[in-house]
Design a protein around this motif. Structure first.
Motif, PDB file in Angstrom:
ATOM      1  N   LEU A 215      -8.878  85.133  39.646  1.00  9.16           N
ATOM      2  CA  LEU A 215     -10.146  85.513  39.007  1.00  9.16           C
ATOM      3  C   LEU A 215     -11.194  84.396  38.961  1.00  9.16           C
ATOM      4  O   LEU A 215     -12.395  84.695  39.096  1.00  9.16           O
ATOM      5  N   PRO A 216     -10.815  83.132  38.802  1.00 11.88           N
ATOM      6  CA  PRO A 216     -11.849  82.091  38.830  1.00 11.88           C
ATOM      7  C   PRO A 216     -12.613  82.012  40.157  1.00 11.88           C
ATOM      8  O   PRO A 216     -13.761  81.559  40.176  1.00 11.88           O
ATOM      9  N   VAL A 217     -12.037  82.495  41.236  1.00 14.64           N
ATOM     10  CA  VAL A 217     -12.744  82.546  42.524  1.00 14.64           C
ATOM     11  C   VAL A 217     -14.019  83.381  42.391  1.00 14.64           C
ATOM     12  O   VAL A 217     -15.014  83.122  43.061  1.00 14.64           O
ATOM     13  N   PHE A 218     -13.998  84.347  41.475  1.00 11.24           N
ATOM     14  CA  PHE A 218     -15.141  85.249  41.287  1.00 11.24           C
ATOM     15  C   PHE A 218     -15.979  84.874  40.071  1.00 11.24           C
ATOM     16  O   PHE A 218     -16.816  85.644  39.627  1.00 11.24           O
ATOM     17  N   GLY A 219     -15.725  83.679  39.518  1.00 14.16           N
ATOM     18  CA  GLY A 219     -16.556  83.160  38.440  1.00 14.16           C
ATOM     19  C   GLY A 219     -15.956  83.239  37.053  1.00 14.16           C
ATOM     20  O   GLY A 219     -16.569  82.770  36.098  1.00 14.16           O
ATOM     21  N   ALA A 220     -14.776  83.828  36.901  1.00 20.43           N
ATOM     22  CA  ALA A 220     -14.173  83.978  35.580  1.00 20.43           C
ATOM     23  C   ALA A 220     -13.666  82.648  35.042  1.00 20.43           C
ATOM     24  O   ALA A 220     -13.233  81.784  35.798  1.00 20.43           O
ATOM     25  N   GLU A 221     -13.718  82.514  33.723  1.00 23.22           N
ATOM     26  CA  GLU A 221     -13.092  81.390  33.039  1.00 23.22           C
ATOM     27  C   GLU A 221     -11.961  81.946  32.178  1.00 23.22           C
ATOM     28  O   GLU A 221     -12.217  82.636  31.181  1.00 23.22           O
ATOM     29  N   ILE A 222     -10.730  81.697  32.577  1.00 26.11           N
ATOM     30  CA  ILE A 222      -9.578  82.175  31.815  1.00 26.11           C
ATOM     31  C   ILE A 222      -9.436  81.253  30.606  1.00 26.11           C
ATOM     32  O   ILE A 222      -9.115  80.082  30.749  1.00 26.11           O
ATOM     33  N   THR A 223      -9.696  81.786  29.422  1.00 24.90           N
ATOM     34  CA  THR A 223      -9.668  80.956  28.224  1.00 24.90           C
ATOM     35  C   THR A 223      -8.338  81.022  27.497  1.00 24.90           C
ATOM     36  O   THR A 223      -8.040  80.132  26.690  1.00 24.90           O
ATOM     37  N   ALA A 224      -7.552  82.067  27.747  1.00 28.13           N
ATOM     38  CA  ALA A 224      -6.237  82.203  27.124  1.00 28.13           C
ATOM     39  C   ALA A 224      -5.435  83.233  27.905  1.00 28.13           C
ATOM     40  O   ALA A 224      -6.004  84.127  28.536  1.00 28.13           O
ATOM     41  N   THR A 225      -4.107  83.076  27.845  1.00 31.75           N
ATOM     42  CA  THR A 225      -3.207  84.047  28.478  1.00 31.75           C
ATOM     43  C   THR A 225      -2.118  84.431  27.491  1.00 31.75           C
ATOM     44  O   THR A 225      -1.797  83.676  26.563  1.00 31.75           O
ATOM     45  N   PHE A 226      -1.548  85.601  27.712  1.00 26.33           N
ATOM     46  CA  PHE A 226      -0.441  86.081  26.888  1.00 26.33           C
ATOM     47  C   PHE A 226       0.387  87.045  27.716  1.00 26.33           C
ATOM     48  O   PHE A 226      -0.152  87.904  28.414  1.00 26.33           O
ATOM     49  N   SER A 227       1.701  86.889  27.631  1.00 22.32           N
ATOM     50  CA  SER A 227       2.636  87.790  28.308  1.00 22.32           C
ATOM     51  C   SER A 227       3.596  88.372  27.280  1.00 22.32           C
ATOM     52  O   SER A 227       4.186  87.626  26.483  1.00 22.32           O
ATOM     53  N   LEU A 228       3.742  89.692  27.282  1.00 24.33           N
ATOM     54  CA  LEU A 228       4.649  90.383  26.356  1.00 24.33           C
ATOM     55  C   LEU A 228       5.844  90.912  27.149  1.00 24.33           C
ATOM     56  O   LEU A 228       5.719  91.886  27.880  1.00 24.33           O
ATOM     57  N   PRO A 229       6.997  90.263  27.012  1.00 26.58           N
ATOM     58  CA  PRO A 229       8.186  90.727  27.729  1.00 26.58           C
ATOM     59  C   PRO A 229       8.827  91.929  27.042  1.00 26.58           C
ATOM     60  O   PRO A 229       8.566  92.196  25.863  1.00 26.58           O
ATOM     61  N   SER A 230       9.660  92.629  27.791  1.00 26.58           N
ATOM     62  CA  SER A 230      10.516  93.699  27.243  1.00 26.58           C
ATOM     63  C   SER A 230       9.738  94.641  26.328  1.00 26.58           C
ATOM     64  O   SER A 230      10.110  94.880  25.176  1.00 26.58           O
ATOM     65  N   PHE A 231       8.658  95.209  26.857  1.00 24.60           N
ATOM     66  CA  PHE A 231       7.730  96.027  26.070  1.00 24.60           C
ATOM     67  C   PHE A 231       8.444  97.052  25.201  1.00 24.60           C
ATOM     68  O   PHE A 231       8.103  97.213  24.028  1.00 24.60           O
ATOM     69  N   ASN A 232       9.424  97.757  25.755  1.00 27.78           N
ATOM     70  CA  ASN A 232      10.096  98.821  24.995  1.00 27.78           C
ATOM     71  C   ASN A 232      10.892  98.295  23.811  1.00 27.78           C
ATOM     72  O   ASN A 232      11.246  99.060  22.916  1.00 27.78           O
ATOM     73  N   HIS A 233      11.152  96.986  23.772  1.00 29.39           N
ATOM     74  CA  HIS A 233      11.911  96.384  22.674  1.00 29.39           C
ATOM     75  C   HIS A 233      11.042  95.496  21.773  1.00 29.39           C
ATOM     76  O   HIS A 233      11.475  95.135  20.680  1.00 29.39           O
ATOM     77  N   THR A 234       9.856  95.157  22.223  1.00 28.99           N
ATOM     78  CA  THR A 234       9.014  94.233  21.451  1.00 28.99           C
ATOM     79  C   THR A 234       7.711  94.868  20.967  1.00 28.99           C
ATOM     80  O   THR A 234       6.906  94.200  20.322  1.00 28.99           O
ATOM     81  N   PHE A 235       7.518  96.148  21.280  1.00 29.61           N
ATOM     82  CA  PHE A 235       6.297  96.844  20.868  1.00 29.61           C
ATOM     83  C   PHE A 235       6.679  98.219  20.347  1.00 29.61           C
ATOM     84  O   PHE A 235       7.434  98.948  20.985  1.00 29.61           O
ATOM     85  N   SER A 236       6.163  98.577  19.186  1.00 30.57           N
ATOM     86  CA  SER A 236       6.412  99.893  18.609  1.00 30.57           C
ATOM     87  C   SER A 236       5.222 100.795  18.924  1.00 30.57           C
ATOM     88  O   SER A 236       4.103 100.529  18.467  1.00 30.57           O
ATOM     89  N   ARG A 237       5.470 101.831  19.695  1.00 29.93           N
ATOM     90  CA  ARG A 237       4.397 102.783  20.005  1.00 29.93           C
ATOM     91  C   ARG A 237       3.987 103.563  18.755  1.00 29.93           C
ATOM     92  O   ARG A 237       2.819 103.909  18.606  1.00 29.93           O
TER      93      ARG A 237
END
Length: 178
Positions: free
Chosen positions: A131-153
């Motif tokens: 994305l920075p190739v197109f001008g974006a500045e990534i200010t933060a990242t977050f990854s949520l593993p094992s969605f079905n076990h770490t997120f309650s729908r």
């Protein structure tokens, strides 16, 4: 006033990345957030021939305009075989043909989730480099593993306290830049 555009890199009607986007957008107070469900943005597979024959669709131009109007972007990318989805790659291809610097000056909170333990991290790292190739500045990242076990729908909530704190930290870092 700052504004945020939030969307997932998936066009699936059951996208868990879009669920993460909605969860994140709900946590943002005092800044207008426009959420886009990409299921409403079908684009044909990019080809130079198609671009020459048909040009750019109205929906692509509208999406590009929405990106340009926003100060910040919240994007959650899905992962297919260790890469961003073909849909997201195609979306980037179309947007970059319309305007190579379509993300110029945009602050980005880049996220990913998956049902596996990797949380879409390989896709996230590839998109973070792209994305920075197109001008974006990534200010933060977050990854949520094992969605079905770490997120309650049902509760629309991250259920793992450490991951919930990491998400909030990434969101706070992003919001400070706007």
């Amino acid at each position: 006033m700052a504004s945020i555009l939030a969307f997932a890199g998936s066009n699936s009607s059951t996208s868990i990345n879009y669920e993460l986007v909605k969860y994140t957008a709900d946590k943002i107070k005092d800044i207008p957030v426009q959420q886009l469900n990409m299921v409403n943005f079908p684009f044909p597979m990019y080809s130079e021939d198609l671009e020459k024959e048909e040009g750019f669709s109205d929906s692509l131009v509208a999406l590009s305009d929405d990106i340009k109007k926003a100060e910040g972007l919240v994007i959650s990318v899905n992962e297919h075989n260790g890469n961003p989805s073909a849909y997201f790659k195609n979306l980037i291809d179309w947007l970059s043909r319309l305007d190579r610097s379509f993300m110029e000056g945009k602050k980005v909170l880049l996220m990913s989730t998956s049902t596996g333990r990797g949380g879409g991290g390989r896709s996230l790292s590839k998109v973070e480099a792209t994305l920075p190739v197109f001008g974006a500045e990534i200010t933060a990242t977050f990854s949520l593993p094992s969605f079905n076990h770490t997120f309650s729908r049902e509760e629309e909530e991250i259920t793992d306290n450490e991951l919930k704190e990491a998400h909030q930290k990434a969101l706070d870092e992003f919001l400070k830049t706007l």
